[in-house]
Design a protein around this motif. Structure first.
Motif, short mmCIF file in Angstrom:
data_model
loop_
_atom_site.label_atom_id
_atom_site.label_comp_id
_atom_site.label_asym_id
_atom_site.label_seq_id
_atom_site.Cartn_x
_atom_site.Cartn_y
_atom_site.Cartn_z
N SER A 176 0.83 -1.20 0.00
CA SER A 176 0.00 0.00 0.00
C SER A 176 0.87 1.25 0.00
O SER A 176 1.79 1.40 0.81
N MET A 177 0.55 2.20 -0.90
CA MET A 177 1.30 3.45 -0.96
C MET A 177 0.94 4.39 0.18
O MET A 177 1.61 5.41 0.38
N ASP A 178 -0.10 4.06 0.95
CA ASP A 178 -0.43 4.85 2.13
C ASP A 178 0.68 4.78 3.17
O ASP A 178 0.76 5.65 4.06
N TYR A 179 1.50 3.74 3.08
CA TYR A 179 2.55 3.53 4.07
C TYR A 179 3.95 3.67 3.46
O TYR A 179 4.91 3.10 3.99
N LEU A 180 4.05 4.41 2.38
CA LEU A 180 5.34 4.67 1.74
C LEU A 180 5.53 6.17 1.56
O LEU A 180 4.58 6.88 1.23
N VAL A 181 6.75 6.64 1.76
CA VAL A 181 7.07 8.04 1.52
C VAL A 181 8.27 8.08 0.56
O VAL A 181 9.26 7.37 0.76
N PRO A 182 8.19 8.88 -0.51
CA PRO A 182 9.27 8.89 -1.50
C PRO A 182 10.48 9.67 -1.02
O PRO A 182 10.37 10.62 -0.24
N HIS A 183 11.65 9.27 -1.51
CA HIS A 183 12.84 10.08 -1.29
C HIS A 183 12.66 11.40 -2.04
O HIS A 183 12.01 11.45 -3.10
N PRO A 184 13.20 12.49 -1.54
CA PRO A 184 13.02 13.79 -2.20
C PRO A 184 13.72 13.85 -3.56
O PRO A 184 14.70 13.13 -3.81
N GLY A 185 13.20 14.70 -4.44
CA GLY A 185 13.85 14.97 -5.71
C GLY A 185 13.56 14.00 -6.82
O GLY A 185 14.13 14.10 -7.91
N GLN A 186 12.67 13.04 -6.60
CA GLN A 186 12.37 12.04 -7.63
C GLN A 186 11.12 12.46 -8.39
O GLN A 186 10.02 12.04 -8.05
N VAL A 187 11.30 13.28 -9.39
CA VAL A 187 10.15 13.74 -10.17
C VAL A 187 10.40 13.48 -11.65
O VAL A 187 11.54 13.31 -12.09
N SER A 188 9.32 13.42 -12.39
CA SER A 188 9.38 13.10 -13.81
C SER A 188 10.30 14.07 -14.55
O SER A 188 10.20 15.28 -14.40
N GLY A 189 11.21 13.52 -15.33
CA GLY A 189 12.14 14.32 -16.11
C GLY A 189 13.52 14.41 -15.52
O GLY A 189 14.45 14.81 -16.20
N PHE A 190 13.69 14.02 -14.24
CA PHE A 190 15.00 14.06 -13.63
C PHE A 190 15.80 12.81 -14.02
O PHE A 190 15.23 11.73 -14.20
N VAL A 191 17.11 12.96 -14.12
CA VAL A 191 17.97 11.82 -14.44
C VAL A 191 17.83 10.77 -13.35
O VAL A 191 18.02 11.07 -12.17
N PRO A 192 17.48 9.52 -13.68
CA PRO A 192 17.33 8.49 -12.66
C PRO A 192 18.65 8.19 -11.96
O PRO A 192 19.70 8.13 -12.60
N ASP A 193 18.60 8.02 -10.67
CA ASP A 193 19.79 7.79 -9.86
C ASP A 193 20.12 6.30 -9.82
O ASP A 193 20.01 5.64 -8.78
N ILE A 194 20.52 5.76 -10.95
CA ILE A 194 20.76 4.31 -11.06
C ILE A 194 21.99 3.91 -10.25
O ILE A 194 22.92 4.68 -10.09
N ARG A 195 21.96 2.68 -9.78
CA ARG A 195 23.08 2.12 -9.01
C ARG A 195 23.63 0.84 -9.63
O ARG A 195 24.78 0.49 -9.38
N HIS A 196 22.82 0.15 -10.42
CA HIS A 196 23.27 -1.14 -10.94
C HIS A 196 22.54 -1.45 -12.24
O HIS A 196 21.31 -1.35 -12.30
N CYS A 197 23.30 -1.78 -13.28
CA CYS A 197 22.73 -2.25 -14.54
C CYS A 197 23.32 -3.62 -14.85
O CYS A 197 24.45 -3.90 -14.49
#
Length: 218
Positions: free
Chosen positions: A85-106
């Motif tokens: 449930s997304m009622d119990y999740l809070v996003p990390h700041p700065g994650q909005v559409s159009g921003f470069v994704p902060d990838i860690r592993h490919c």
């Protein structure tokens, strides 16, 4: 700094929907009592079976995508996916559409390859070469698509010759081919190695998926 500047430019140049949350994204569990858990269900709804749980202090949960109503979040769990449930999740700041994704592993299969990324350092592992370390030096957002990005860099010189790398990523559902897990970023990787003749006949092109969490976190 490069990423911050690009993010600001993309946000100011885009339409209103650019301020919406981006997926995939990292979330923390919130609002769950210390003696309780957040249930992981087999589908997006409380009527679906419970297949696992997250502790009340869980952090860095990678949400692959929400359901149509943005009430439930798809996450990877064991060798497949589940829903919380997304009622119990809070996003990390700065994650909005159009921003470069902060990838860690490919990573990808056939052939197997793995690229870990801890800004700006990268490490490439492949069956046919020793692990190579290098740096990502550039980030590029598509001028026509908010969900397409390119990373450019190079590996530190070795006796095997210099290698350039170009990583092209797009925000779409991707599977690893080895499990029922899903990822929210698909990747194409171009690795260029000059030959003695000065051309790039040693170039390799690979495809796979990317995650916002390092391999050790999954």
């Amino acid at each position: 700094m490069i990423r911050a500047v690009l993010a600001i430019v993309l946000l100011l140049a885009g339409p209103v929907h650019a301020t919406q949350d981006a997926f995939p994204g990292l979330y923390d569990v919130t609002g769950v009592a210390s003696d309780d858990v957040l249930n992981i269900r087999s589908g997006p709804g409380a009527s679906h079976a419970i297949i696992g749980s997250l502790p009340p202090d869980a952090t860095d949960i990678e949400v692959i995508a929400p359901d149509d109503r943005h009430r439930w979040a798809k996450i990877n769990f064991r060798e497949g996916t589940g829903w919380v449930s997304m009622d119990y999740l809070v996003p990390h700041p700065g994650q909005v559409s159009g921003f470069v994704p902060d990838i860690r592993h490919c990573f990808g299969t056939e052939p197997f390859w793995s690229l870990t990324y801890d800004q700006p350092r990268i490490t490439l592992s492949m069956p046919d070469i020793e692990p190579r370390d290098g740096l990502i030096s550039g980030y590029h957002g598509s001028l026509s698509r908010r969900d397409r990005f390119a990373f450019t860099g190079s590996f530190f010189p070795t006796a095997a010759g210099d290698r350039e790398i170009q990583l092209f990523v797009r925000q779409e559902i991707c599977t690893d081919g080895m499990s029922d897990r899903e990822y929210g970023i698909a990747a194409d990787v171009l690795i260029k190695r000059p030959t003695a003749g000065g051309d790039h006949s040693g170039t390799g092109f690979y495809a796979g998926c990317c995650s916002l969490t390092p391999p050790s976190a999954r």
